[in-house]
Enzyme design. Structure first.
Site, mmCIF file in Angstrom:
data_model
loop_
_atom_site.group_PDB
_atom_site.id
_atom_site.type_symbol
_atom_site.label_atom_id
_atom_site.label_comp_id
_atom_site.label_asym_id
_atom_site.label_seq_id
_atom_site.Cartn_x
_atom_site.Cartn_y
_atom_site.Cartn_z
ATOM 1 C CD GLU A 72 47.867 70.075 62.875
ATOM 2 O OE1 GLU A 72 49.084 69.867 62.460
ATOM 3 O OE2 GLU A 72 47.523 70.043 64.172
ATOM 4 C CD GLU A 110 50.588 47.167 67.309
ATOM 5 O OE1 GLU A 110 51.778 46.484 67.822
ATOM 6 O OE2 GLU A 110 50.349 48.498 67.836
#
Length: 295
Positions: free
Chosen positions: A80, A111
């Site tokens: 963004e 992960e």
């Protein structure tokens, strides 16, 4: 010992049998508590923002690191920055465990892949000019910890956000910030309270960084990209407001500036296009400084 985000809070025992109203109320309260966790660490966030801004002012890149929900939250903020503040995509790196297009199974298991973290840090040549924002609810995610440790060893400025007071991320990063979002209402579901606290924290942190880089004027998004009709109209309003001109002159200036609001404001103030670009470049895109410049 389980991290705080994994604790079972027995106040919510029998939650699956609660009324809709009580169920929603307690989840809402959890979300409010998550946002409130930012209050005590605002001074730490200011320190982090200044450290990041100093690296970016020198031409460094902004690197986001995370896995699972935390990584997705970081990725959302990263993507963004361009549209909101005009921050260049080629100056943003997102390290999401498993990759941006990973399948659900890979997404969850990735992960633990510390080798992948090492490879990404090396491939992107993360170093002393760069700034890293790393997020992990537990503060113990292997991928994230390894990336931060290596980035810091290579001289990058590192910020770590986590929701566990004992999280290793708090000490692995140069600037560790603990978000005390409390145990989850739905035990272990870090997409809820922890995720909300992380999103709010990263949004606030990156907004302050962009302000320090001159991507705001007052509270207006002067680095914004006018990529659709709504934003086209908003750019005209912002330019007219700052330059003190009508919509017609604001739009004319924007067209000359290829819809860069900052350049358009300087054009509307009387500068030729080339001169407006030159002045803005002198101040690294900071419109306020450019407007105060006396030729």
């Amino acid at each position: 010992m389980a991290s705080r985000t994994e604790e079972f809070d027995m106040r919510f025992a029998g939650l699956d049998r609660w009324s809709d109203a009580d169920f929603l109320m307690v989840l809402w309260e959890g979300q409010m508590r998550a946002v409130a966790s930012l209050g005590p660490v605002l001074s730490d966030m200011a320190i982090a923002a200044n450290g990041i801004a100093r690296r970016l002012e020198g031409g460094g890149r902004l690197v986001y690191v995370g896995a699972g929900t935390s990584g997705t939250v970081a990725w959302q903020d990263a993507k963004e920055l361009g549209g909101t503040f005009g921050w260049p995509e080629d100056m943003t790196i997102v390290m999401l465990a498993g990759g941006l297009q990973s399948e659900p199974g890979v997404f969850n298991s990735a992960e633990d892949d510390t080798k992948a973290a090492e490879n990404e840090i090396t491939r992107h040549r993360i170093g002393e000019g760069d700034a890293v924002i790393a997020v992990a609810a537990s503060g113990s995610t292997p991928y994230t910890l390894r990336a931060v440790k290596l980035a810091r060893e290579r001289g990058a400025y590192t910020v770590g956000l986590c929701n566990n007071p004992d999280g290793k991320l708090l000490t692995t990063a140069e600037c560790g910030i603990f978000l005390d979002s409390a145990p989850e209402v739905i035990a272990g579901s870090t997409r809820m309270g922890a995720g909300t606290a992380q999103k709010a924290a990263i949004n606030i942190l990156s907004s302050l960084v962009m302000s320090k880089l001159g991507r705001l004027f007052d509270n207006l998004m002067v680095g914004m990209r006018a990529e659709n009709i709504k934003l086209h109209d908003r750019a005209i309003r912002i330019t007219g407001h700052i330059a003190g001109c009508d919509a017609r002159n604001a739009e004319s200036a924007l067209e000359k500036a290829q819809f860069d609001i900052r350049i358009a404001v300087l054009i509307a103030k009387g500068h030729e296009t080339a001169k407006a670009k030159e002045i803005l470049a002198m101040f690294n895109g900071n419109l306020r400084a450019a407007l105060e410049y006396k030729d």
